[in-house]
Design a protein around this motif. Sequence first.
Motif, PDB file in Angstrom:
ATOM      1  N   VAL A  36       0.836  -1.203   0.000  1.00  0.00           N
ATOM      2  CA  VAL A  36       0.000   0.000   0.000  1.00  0.00           C
ATOM      3  C   VAL A  36       0.868   1.250   0.000  1.00  0.00           C
ATOM      4  N   LEU A  37       1.947   1.247   0.760  1.00  0.00           N
ATOM      5  CA  LEU A  37       2.843   2.396   0.771  1.00  0.00           C
ATOM      6  C   LEU A  37       3.518   2.602  -0.576  1.00  0.00           C
ATOM      7  N   GLN A  38       3.649   1.541  -1.350  1.00  0.00           N
ATOM      8  CA  GLN A  38       4.242   1.631  -2.684  1.00  0.00           C
ATOM      9  C   GLN A  38       3.211   1.977  -3.754  1.00  0.00           C
ATOM     10  N   GLY A  39       1.940   2.119  -3.382  1.00  0.00           N
ATOM     11  CA  GLY A  39       0.923   2.511  -4.346  1.00  0.00           C
ATOM     12  C   GLY A  39      -0.067   1.434  -4.708  1.00  0.00           C
ATOM     13  N   GLY A  40      -0.044   0.273  -4.050  1.00  0.00           N
ATOM     14  CA  GLY A  40      -0.964  -0.813  -4.361  1.00  0.00           C
ATOM     15  C   GLY A  40      -2.236  -0.739  -3.524  1.00  0.00           C
ATOM     16  N   ASN A  41      -3.162  -1.645  -3.811  1.00  0.00           N
ATOM     17  CA  ASN A  41      -4.424  -1.753  -3.086  1.00  0.00           C
ATOM     18  C   ASN A  41      -4.515  -3.147  -2.474  1.00  0.00           C
ATOM     19  N   CYS A  42      -4.886  -3.209  -1.201  1.00  0.00           N
ATOM     20  CA  CYS A  42      -4.908  -4.485  -0.492  1.00  0.00           C
ATOM     21  C   CYS A  42      -6.160  -4.582   0.367  1.00  0.00           C
ATOM     22  N   LEU A  43      -6.653  -5.815   0.486  1.00  0.00           N
ATOM     23  CA  LEU A  43      -7.814  -6.118   1.314  1.00  0.00           C
ATOM     24  C   LEU A  43      -7.461  -7.263   2.255  1.00  0.00           C
ATOM     25  N   LEU A  44      -7.804  -7.096   3.523  1.00  0.00           N
ATOM     26  CA  LEU A  44      -7.646  -8.162   4.504  1.00  0.00           C
ATOM     27  C   LEU A  44      -8.970  -8.320   5.241  1.00  0.00           C
ATOM     28  N   PHE A  45      -9.467  -9.549   5.309  1.00  0.00           N
ATOM     29  CA  PHE A  45     -10.689  -9.774   6.075  1.00  0.00           C
ATOM     30  C   PHE A  45     -10.548 -11.028   6.918  1.00  0.00           C
ATOM     31  N   THR A  46     -11.185 -10.975   8.080  1.00  0.00           N
ATOM     32  CA  THR A  46     -11.170 -12.105   9.004  1.00  0.00           C
ATOM     33  C   THR A  46     -12.423 -12.939   8.799  1.00  0.00           C
ATOM     34  N   TYR A  47     -12.288 -14.250   8.957  1.00  0.00           N
ATOM     35  CA  TYR A  47     -13.392 -15.168   8.692  1.00  0.00           C
ATOM     36  C   TYR A  47     -13.383 -16.267   9.742  1.00  0.00           C
ATOM     37  N   GLY A  48     -14.553 -16.708  10.126  1.00  0.00           N
ATOM     38  CA  GLY A  48     -14.655 -17.789  11.100  1.00  0.00           C
ATOM     39  C   GLY A  48     -16.019 -17.820  11.752  1.00  0.00           C
ATOM     40  N   VAL A  49     -16.242 -18.832  12.585  1.00  0.00           N
ATOM     41  CA  VAL A  49     -17.518 -18.958  13.279  1.00  0.00           C
ATOM     42  C   VAL A  49     -17.562 -17.927  14.403  1.00  0.00           C
ATOM     43  N   THR A  50     -18.744 -17.739  14.952  1.00  0.00           N
ATOM     44  CA  THR A  50     -18.887 -16.789  16.043  1.00  0.00           C
ATOM     45  C   THR A  50     -18.069 -17.220  17.265  1.00  0.00           C
ATOM     46  N   ASN A  51     -17.509 -16.225  17.954  1.00  0.00           N
ATOM     47  CA  ASN A  51     -16.707 -16.455  19.160  1.00  0.00           C
ATOM     48  C   ASN A  51     -15.418 -17.223  18.872  1.00  0.00           C
ATOM     49  N   ALA A  52     -14.864 -17.022  17.649  1.00  0.00           N
ATOM     50  CA  ALA A  52     -13.609 -17.692  17.289  1.00  0.00           C
ATOM     51  C   ALA A  52     -12.392 -16.795  17.487  1.00  0.00           C
ATOM     52  N   GLY A  53     -12.589 -15.545  17.877  1.00  0.00           N
ATOM     53  CA  GLY A  53     -11.453 -14.656  18.136  1.00  0.00           C
ATOM     54  C   GLY A  53     -11.111 -13.741  16.987  1.00  0.00           C
ATOM     55  N   LYS A  54     -12.054 -13.461  16.099  1.00  0.00           N
ATOM     56  CA  LYS A  54     -11.766 -12.597  14.946  1.00  0.00           C
ATOM     57  C   LYS A  54     -11.480 -11.163  15.382  1.00  0.00           C
ATOM     58  N   THR A  55     -12.344 -10.628  16.246  1.00  0.00           N
ATOM     59  CA  THR A  55     -12.138  -9.251  16.704  1.00  0.00           C
ATOM     60  C   THR A  55     -10.881  -9.134  17.551  1.00  0.00           C
ATOM     61  N   PHE A  56     -10.554 -10.171  18.300  1.00  0.00           N
ATOM     62  CA  PHE A  56      -9.312 -10.174  19.078  1.00  0.00           C
ATOM     63  C   PHE A  56      -8.112 -10.058  18.141  1.00  0.00           C
ATOM     64  N   THR A  57      -8.112 -10.837  17.057  1.00  0.00           N
ATOM     65  CA  THR A  57      -7.017 -10.765  16.091  1.00  0.00           C
ATOM     66  C   THR A  57      -7.029  -9.429  15.364  1.00  0.00           C
ATOM     67  N   PHE A  58      -8.209  -8.905  15.112  1.00  0.00           N
ATOM     68  CA  PHE A  58      -8.360  -7.672  14.344  1.00  0.00           C
ATOM     69  C   PHE A  58      -7.907  -6.454  15.150  1.00  0.00           C
ATOM     70  N   LEU A  59      -8.343  -6.362  16.418  1.00  0.00           N
ATOM     71  CA  LEU A  59      -8.041  -5.206  17.259  1.00  0.00           C
ATOM     72  C   LEU A  59      -7.063  -5.543  18.377  1.00  0.00           C
ATOM     73  N   GLY A  60      -7.339  -6.611  19.085  1.00  0.00           N
ATOM     74  CA  GLY A  60      -6.482  -6.999  20.195  1.00  0.00           C
ATOM     75  C   GLY A  60      -6.774  -6.211  21.455  1.00  0.00           C
ATOM     76  N   PRO A  61      -6.334  -6.704  22.597  1.00  0.00           N
ATOM     77  CA  PRO A  61      -6.539  -5.985  23.864  1.00  0.00           C
ATOM     78  C   PRO A  61      -5.560  -4.825  24.004  1.00  0.00           C
ATOM     79  N   ASP A  62      -5.705  -4.119  25.128  1.00  0.00           N
ATOM     80  CA  ASP A  62      -4.882  -2.934  25.362  1.00  0.00           C
ATOM     81  C   ASP A  62      -3.394  -3.261  25.378  1.00  0.00           C
ATOM     82  N   HIS A  63      -3.022  -4.362  25.995  1.00  0.00           N
ATOM     83  CA  HIS A  63      -1.616  -4.698  26.180  1.00  0.00           C
ATOM     84  C   HIS A  63      -1.042  -5.522  25.029  1.00  0.00           C
ATOM     85  N   ASN A  64      -1.870  -5.886  24.046  1.00  0.00           N
ATOM     86  CA  ASN A  64      -1.401  -6.759  22.958  1.00  0.00           C
ATOM     87  C   ASN A  64      -2.174  -6.420  21.690  1.00  0.00           C
TER      88      ASN A  64
END
Length: 503
Positions: A36-64
Motif C-alpha cells: 500500500v505504501l508503494q501505491g498498491g491496493n490491499c484487502l484483509l478480512f477475518t473469517y470464522g464462526v462466532t466467538n472464534a477470536g476474529k475481533t481479538f485478532t483484528f483489534l487486540g486488547p490494550d496490552h497486545n
Amino acid sequence: MFCVMLSCCCGVQVFGPEASQKTVFEGSVRGLVQDVLQGGNCLLFTYGVTNAGKTFTFLGPDHNSGLLPRSLSVIFNSMEGRLYGRSDLKPQRCRDFSRLTPDQQAAEISSKRNLLRLLKENDKSLTAGKSASFEGSSISSDGSMNSVSETDSFCLDFPSNVRFSVWVSFCEIYNENIHDLLEQVPSGQHKRTVLRLSQDVKGNSFIKDLRWIQVNSSEEAYKVMKIGKRNQSLSATRLNQLSSRSHSIFSIRILRIDDSGVPRVHTISELSLCDLAGSERCSRTHNTGERLKEAGNINGSLLTLGKCINAMRLNQNAKFQHHVPFRESKLTHFLQFFFCGSGRVSMVVNINQNSSCFDETLNVLKFSALAQKVVVVNSRPVLDDSTCHKSAMELSLIIDEADQRRNMLNQGRRSSLVAWETSLEDVLEAEDSEEWKEEEEDFMEGTVLEAGGEEEDGDRTMEEETEKFGQEAALRLVLEAQIREEVSAEFMELFNKMEKDYR
C-alpha cells in the motif's frame, strides 16, 4: 485459538494458539502494508464462526494490539517527516480525488475537531458497566496506543518532494444496510442513515456520502476507530456476550502527492481491513426476533462470499465463464474491486477449538481450502513515479483538449483541400478549353514580354509557398493521427475494463 492466514501471493501460513499478535502481523499484514505504501491496493478480512477470536485478532486488547493498530503504526512510522500538511486534497468516489476550497477545508477541520471532542465527552460520561464492555479494545480510554513497536517501519525510496496524505473511514454492513460509523446521531434518534452503494465512471463500487477523515498520526486514527467501534452493532448471544452483528470495514487511503509547485496527486492506494461477523447456527444460539434476522443476513452474505470465490475458482480453467454473483450481497458488491484483479486479497481464518463447534469449523476449513485455490491476476498496470493519477475531471479535460485540437486540424485540412481543388479545376479548364487558351495568349502576349522577369520570380515564390504549405498540411495530418491513436487507446482500455467488470 488457531489462526490460518491465506493470501493470493503468500500462500498459506498457520499460527498456533501460542503465536503472538506480532507474529501474526509479521506473517500476514506487514507485506500488505508495504504494498500500500508503494501505491498498491490491499484487502484483509477475518473469517470464522462466532466467538472464534476474529475481533481479538483484528483489534487486540490494550496490552497486545492486533492487526489494525499495528498496521496504522507502521504506516505513520514509515511516513515520518513526509506527511502532507494541508487538507486541500480529499479522496473521492473509488479512486478519484477532489480539490477543496478554503471554505471546504475549514469545514473539514471543524468536523474533525467536533468528532474528536465527542470522544472526550463520551469518555467522561461512560458508566462503569458501559466502559467494561470495551475493555477488550486495543485503545485505552485516552485513545493512545500500547504494545505497538514505534520503530517498526519501512524505508520509502521516494523523491524529497513527495508527501503523503492519509484519510480513514469506518462503516458497517448491518442487515444488508450500509451505515457510516462516524456519523453523529442526534440524541433521542436511534436509526442511522442508510448509505447507498454507487459506481464511478470506471464501474468501481464506492459508498456514496461516506465520511472520510484526514489523520496526521496513528493516535488520531485510533481515536477515530474508537468512535466508530462504539457505534457498531453489538449484541449478546448465547455463544458470545459481545457478538458483532455486522461486517465492519475500516479503510485507509493514502494519497501520494508531488508537493513541488502546484500539488499533484500521483497515486491513491487503499488498505481495507474487514472484520466479518461470525457465522452461527440458530440451533446453537437459540436466537429469536431481531437476533434471528441479523443471523440470517450474516449467514446470507457469507454464503454469497463463498459462492463468489467458488465461481472465481471455476472460471480459472473453464471454457465458458461462470457468472460471479457479486451483486447478490452488499459485502461482495463493495469488495468486488479487489476481487477483480485490482489489488491483493488476504484472509485470516480463525478457528474455535471447542469440540461443539466441530461442524461449523469443518465448513470454515473447507471454505479456506477453496479460497486458497483462487488466483487473481492483477489486470491493472502499476503506476510509476512519472505517471500521474487521472481523475474523471482530468480525463474530461484531456478529451476536450483533443477535440479542440482535432477541430483546428480539421479546419486546416478543409482549407488545404479547398486550395487543392481550386488548382485542379484550373488545370482541367486549361486542358479542355483551347479557344480560351489562344485568346488569353493573344491578349497577354505584350504583358508577358514586358514583365517576364517579375512573373518568373512570382512563379518561384508560389512554388515555394505551395511546397511549404504541403509540408505543414502533412504535419497536421500526422499530428491528428497521433492524437486519434492516443485517445482511442485510452478509451479502448477503459471499455475493456468495463466489459470485463460487467461480465
